[in-house]
Design a protein around this motif. Structure first.
Motif, PDB file in Angstrom:
ATOM      1  N   SER A  11       0.814  -1.218   0.000  1.00 39.41           N
ATOM      2  CA  SER A  11       0.000   0.000   0.000  1.00 39.41           C
ATOM      3  C   SER A  11       0.846   1.265   0.000  1.00 39.41           C
ATOM      4  CB  SER A  11      -0.914   0.005   1.222  1.00 39.41           C
ATOM      5  OG  SER A  11      -0.151   0.203   2.412  1.00 39.41           O
ATOM      6  N   GLY A  12       2.184   1.089   0.033  1.00 41.76           N
ATOM      7  CA  GLY A  12       3.047   2.266   0.133  1.00 41.76           C
ATOM      8  C   GLY A  12       2.960   2.923   1.493  1.00 41.76           C
ATOM      9  N   LYS A  13       2.799   2.080   2.529  1.00 40.12           N
ATOM     10  CA  LYS A  13       2.653   2.555   3.906  1.00 40.12           C
ATOM     11  C   LYS A  13       1.454   3.499   4.058  1.00 40.12           C
ATOM     12  CE  LYS A  13       7.225   1.722   5.763  1.00 40.12           C
ATOM     13  NZ  LYS A  13       8.262   2.192   6.688  1.00 40.12           N
ATOM     14  N   ASP A  14       0.340   3.038   3.482  1.00 36.90           N
ATOM     15  CA  ASP A  14      -0.916   3.774   3.628  1.00 36.90           C
ATOM     16  C   ASP A  14      -1.279   3.866   5.110  1.00 36.90           C
ATOM     17  OD1 ASP A  14      -3.554   4.793   2.469  1.00 36.90           O
ATOM     18  OD2 ASP A  14      -4.219   3.149   3.748  1.00 36.90           O
ATOM     19  N   PRO A  15      -1.729   5.040   5.598  1.00 37.88           N
ATOM     20  CA  PRO A  15      -2.041   5.180   7.026  1.00 37.88           C
ATOM     21  C   PRO A  15      -3.050   4.151   7.538  1.00 37.88           C
ATOM     22  CG  PRO A  15      -1.949   7.337   5.991  1.00 37.88           C
ATOM     23  CD  PRO A  15      -1.820   6.338   4.889  1.00 37.88           C
ATOM     24  N   ALA A  16      -4.063   3.821   6.718  1.00 40.78           N
ATOM     25  CA  ALA A  16      -5.063   2.838   7.165  1.00 40.78           C
ATOM     26  C   ALA A  16      -4.412   1.475   7.386  1.00 40.78           C
ATOM     27  CB  ALA A  16      -6.181   2.727   6.130  1.00 40.78           C
ATOM     28  N   ALA A  17      -3.490   1.091   6.496  1.00 44.80           N
ATOM     29  CA  ALA A  17      -2.798  -0.194   6.650  1.00 44.80           C
ATOM     30  C   ALA A  17      -1.877  -0.167   7.871  1.00 44.80           C
ATOM     31  CB  ALA A  17      -2.010  -0.522   5.384  1.00 44.80           C
ATOM     32  N   LEU A  18      -1.215   0.968   8.100  1.00 47.44           N
ATOM     33  CA  LEU A  18      -0.347   1.104   9.273  1.00 47.44           C
ATOM     34  C   LEU A  18      -1.146   0.967  10.571  1.00 47.44           C
ATOM     35  CD1 LEU A  18       1.919   4.029   8.041  1.00 47.44           C
ATOM     36  CD2 LEU A  18       2.743   1.768   8.736  1.00 47.44           C
ATOM     37  N   LEU A  19      -2.340   1.538  10.592  1.00 47.83           N
ATOM     38  CA  LEU A  19      -3.173   1.442  11.788  1.00 47.83           C
ATOM     39  C   LEU A  19      -3.705   0.024  11.982  1.00 47.83           C
ATOM     40  CD1 LEU A  19      -5.159   4.810  11.745  1.00 47.83           C
ATOM     41  CD2 LEU A  19      -3.097   4.228  13.021  1.00 47.83           C
ATOM     42  N   ALA A  20      -4.003  -0.661  10.889  1.00 46.83           N
ATOM     43  CA  ALA A  20      -4.427  -2.066  10.993  1.00 46.83           C
ATOM     44  C   ALA A  20      -3.299  -2.899  11.605  1.00 46.83           C
ATOM     45  CB  ALA A  20      -4.808  -2.605   9.620  1.00 46.83           C
ATOM     46  N   LEU A  21      -2.070  -2.662  11.151  1.00 50.15           N
ATOM     47  CA  LEU A  21      -0.915  -3.363  11.716  1.00 50.15           C
ATOM     48  C   LEU A  21      -0.764  -3.028  13.198  1.00 50.15           C
ATOM     49  CD1 LEU A  21       1.640  -5.075  11.488  1.00 50.15           C
ATOM     50  CD2 LEU A  21       2.850  -3.043  10.651  1.00 50.15           C
ATOM     51  N   ALA A  22      -0.963  -1.756  13.553  1.00 50.08           N
ATOM     52  CA  ALA A  22      -0.851  -1.341  14.960  1.00 50.08           C
ATOM     53  C   ALA A  22      -1.884  -2.047  15.834  1.00 50.08           C
ATOM     54  CB  ALA A  22      -1.018   0.178  15.069  1.00 50.08           C
ATOM     55  N   ARG A  23      -3.104  -2.162  15.330  1.00 50.53           N
ATOM     56  CA  ARG A  23      -4.148  -2.827  16.127  1.00 50.53           C
ATOM     57  C   ARG A  23      -3.797  -4.290  16.371  1.00 50.53           C
ATOM     58  NH1 ARG A  23      -7.597   0.790  13.178  1.00 50.53           N
ATOM     59  NH2 ARG A  23      -7.731  -0.688  11.460  1.00 50.53           N
ATOM     60  N   VAL A  24      -3.268  -4.971  15.361  1.00 46.29           N
ATOM     61  CA  VAL A  24      -2.927  -6.383  15.530  1.00 46.29           C
ATOM     62  C   VAL A  24      -1.710  -6.530  16.445  1.00 46.29           C
ATOM     63  CG1 VAL A  24      -2.204  -8.481  14.332  1.00 46.29           C
ATOM     64  CG2 VAL A  24      -3.982  -7.033  13.349  1.00 46.29           C
ATOM     65  N   LEU A  25      -0.749  -5.615  16.340  1.00 46.94           N
ATOM     66  CA  LEU A  25       0.370  -5.626  17.289  1.00 46.94           C
ATOM     67  C   LEU A  25      -0.137  -5.432  18.711  1.00 46.94           C
ATOM     68  CD1 LEU A  25       2.923  -3.505  15.225  1.00 46.94           C
ATOM     69  CD2 LEU A  25       3.321  -5.846  16.016  1.00 46.94           C
ATOM     70  N   GLY A  26      -1.162  -4.586  18.859  1.00 49.74           N
ATOM     71  CA  GLY A  26      -1.755  -4.388  20.180  1.00 49.74           C
ATOM     72  C   GLY A  26      -2.410  -5.649  20.693  1.00 49.74           C
ATOM     73  N   VAL A  27      -3.094  -6.400  19.815  1.00 54.25           N
ATOM     74  CA  VAL A  27      -3.710  -7.670  20.206  1.00 54.25           C
ATOM     75  C   VAL A  27      -2.651  -8.626  20.743  1.00 54.25           C
ATOM     76  CG1 VAL A  27      -4.891  -9.727  19.328  1.00 54.25           C
ATOM     77  CG2 VAL A  27      -5.677  -7.455  18.649  1.00 54.25           C
TER      78      VAL A  27
END
Length: 599
Positions: free
Chosen positions: A277-293
């Motif tokens: 995605s070219g480090k799209d913010p939405a994709a970055l936040l999805a990654l952050a949420r899963v890291l939080g899980v």
């Protein structure tokens, strides 16, 4: 089709095409309208209807050309103005859309559909009270409009009125059993209210109404994730087959991979999505949420910061950042510059949509907001919640509506107005107190039971810490008392020696009084655990690796609730380590209490 309609005029073709649009037969409608235009090229109705189809297809260039032509021919036709408003809305020109709809309502005050569209636009502009009035007028004009009941439900959510929202969505499903939007929103509301069984049922109804929709496949899978992860995995695979780039499906697939122990695959797939995605913010936040899980809050924070570097004003990213900082105990970085409390707060509104557990934690800071005031701080809350807060110093619980008052503060905003370092010590606990009469009744009822009296609550279903584990740990040390209510109590049939205290718990005040009289509580993240912390009562809480920030701990003790020992999963989806530590922690905590002179 053309041969069969050879003798039909353009007007009838337009009306037939509009009926086809309501049946989602857009291609057939498109063909009819083009035939009508071939006979009468300047027919404003055919141009408008064809432009409406272009809007549904999100072809803004064609819609602009067609609807613009229709508006030029008939500038004061309400339905054309309504389509023009839709064109402006999709193009991001909300002010222009509002001008068109206000004119359309003036010209056709009895048109229910236009009033509904007006309500939806007002809602998108956060003009909630006006949206509610307009949706109500639309319902009065057409009480059988499924779409308007859905719109009224969405407005009720914005008004922090879940019961009204649920009633509106229920009405929509009564009128149309296959109303996907109503079932979907019902599922979300019940999930927010922690009614997991009803949330699952409604999500399944939405899925059955639209089995080919990736959105509903993912929504249903999300509700199934804990109870039936294998079926959830299958639904997500179907969603990804239909929409390979669907970010919500990719994120949920990663969460499910975590639950089955496939950490490497979970993060590899999401990381690949971020790169592609070219480090799209939405994709970055999805990654952050899963890291939080996974409990990897520091890495999640890095991903959030990358998203904020691109979109500094993202409210979603800022909320996630705050949660990560709180989970890491980095209170100095949370305040976002709000070093002093606002001096002119008219009162605090506790929205009905705010989870009760978060209300209990945030209530700790209400007296801080009241400091320095000449009079008590007015606080308005749902009648079920208000009695829990009775007795907080410098607070006046009121039934008056504060939503419209200038400078009324919503309860979830409290953390944004406080610097929280230095106020998490034990001096602030306890801050809740049970009703004296209810507490005395519980003391009398439990007096004859051998101590220590151990309150227990467990995870339902196959996932998590079950009843058998807690009974085994508590039975040898004292008297286990179940705090479960509802269907969860059915599991007690296999354990006749466990006291069913939940049978006497009808409302939160009963649970508050019960917890206040127990020696210790063992529970997952739940109201019982939060109440134990707010009362300063000893407790063990078992939480997933991606715990809520309320359970941030230092050396095993809760930062926000110093009387609570926090047992956190070492690995997402695997409760075996917590299950092994729980009996040891219980013995140690009871020994500590005994040495301090507690029974």
């Amino acid at each position: 089709m053309s041969a069969g309609l050879a003798g039909v005029g353009p007007g009838e073709r337009v009306r037939a095409a509009c009926r086809l649009v309501t049946q989602s037969r857009l291609d057939d409608a498109d063909l009819l309208l083009r035939e009508a235009l071939s006979r009468q090229p300047q027919d404003p109705w055919a141009l408008n209807a064809l432009g409406g189809i272009a809007l549904l297809r999100q072809d803004l260039e064609a819609a602009r050309r067609l609807i613009g032509a229709a508006a030029t021919i008939r500038p004061d036709e309400p339905e054309i103005l309504a389509n023009l408003a839709g064109l402006h809305s999709q193009g991001g020109a909300a002010d222009e859309a509002l001008i068109c709809l206000e004119r359309a309502v003036t010209l056709a005050p009895g048109h229910a559909g236009i009033r509904r569209q007006h309500a939806e636009l007002l809602l998108s502009l956060s003009r909630v009270a006006e949206a509610a009035d307009e949706a109500q007028r639309s319902l009065e004009l057409d009480p059988d409009s499924v779409g308007t009941w859905v719109t009224r439900g969405l407005v009720a959510i914005a008004q922090s009125d879940p019961p009204l929202a649920i009633a509106c969505f229920r009405e929509a499903t009564q009128l149309d059993e296959a109303c996907v939007a109503a079932w979907h929103n019902l599922a979300e509301l019940h999930a927010r209210g922690r009614d997991t069984a009803e949330a699952l049922r409604c999500a399944e109804r939405a899925y059955l109404a639209a089995p080919g929709s990736p959105v509903q496949l993912v929504a249903f899978a999300r509700q199934l994730a804990e109870a039936d992860p294998e079926r959830a995995q299958g639904l997500v695979r179907r969603a990804l087959a239909l929409a390979p780039a669907d970010l919500q499906a990719i994120e949920l697939a990663a969460r499910l991979d975590l639950l089955r122990g496939a950490d490497r695959k979970a993060f590899a797939d999401l990381a690949a999505c971020v790169r592609q995605s070219g480090k799209d913010p939405a994709a970055l936040l999805a990654l952050a949420r899963v890291l939080g899980v996974a409990g990897r809050f520091a890495q999640a924070l890095q991903s959030i910061e990358e998203a904020l570097a691109q979109v500094p004003d993202s409210s979603e990213a800022r909320a996630l950042r705050k949660e990560c900082l709180l989970s890491l105990g980095r209170f100095d970085a949370v305040a976002d510059g709000a070093e002093t409390l606002p001096r002119d707060i008219a009162g605090v509104v506790i929205p009905a949509t705010m989870p009760i557990c978060e209300i209990i934690l945030a209530a700790r800071f209400l007296p801080r907001l009241a400091e320095g005031r000449a009079a008590a701080l007015p606080v308005t809350a749902h009648p079920q919640i208000a009695p829990l807060l009775d007795g907080l110093p410098q607070i006046s619980l009121t039934g008056e509506k504060l939503e419209g008052a200038a400078n009324a503060l919503l309860m979830p905003e409290i953390m944004a107005h406080l610097r929280v370092e230095g106020i998490t010590d034990g001096a602030a606990v306890p801050y809740l107190a049970p009703d004296a009469g209810r507490a005395e009744a519980w003391r009398r009822a439990l007096a004859a039971l051998p101590g220590p009296r151990i309150g227990i609550l467990w995870h339902p279903g196959r996932q998590g810490i079950g009843l058998s584990c807690l009974v085994e740990a508590a039975r040898a040390l004292g008297t286990p008392l179940s705090l479960a209510v509802g269907e969860l109590r059915e599991e007690l049939e296999a354990y006749p020696d466990v006291i069913d205290a939940g049978a006497a718990i009808a409302e939160p005040q009963d649970l508050l009084a019960a917890v206040a009289t127990l020696d210790i509580v063992i529970a997952p993240d739940s109201l019982a655990a939060h109440l134990a912390g707010a009362l300063g009562r000893p407790a063990l809480v078992f939480v997933p690796a991606g715990r809520h920030w309320a359970w941030a701990e230092r050396e095993g003790r809760g930062i926000w609730y110093p009387s609570v020992d926090v047992l956190t999963q070492a690995k997402p989806g695997d409760w075996s380590d917590v299950q092994a530590r729980l009996p040891i922690s219980l013995v140690a905590r009871l020994a500590e209490l005994a040495s301090d002179g507690h029974p």
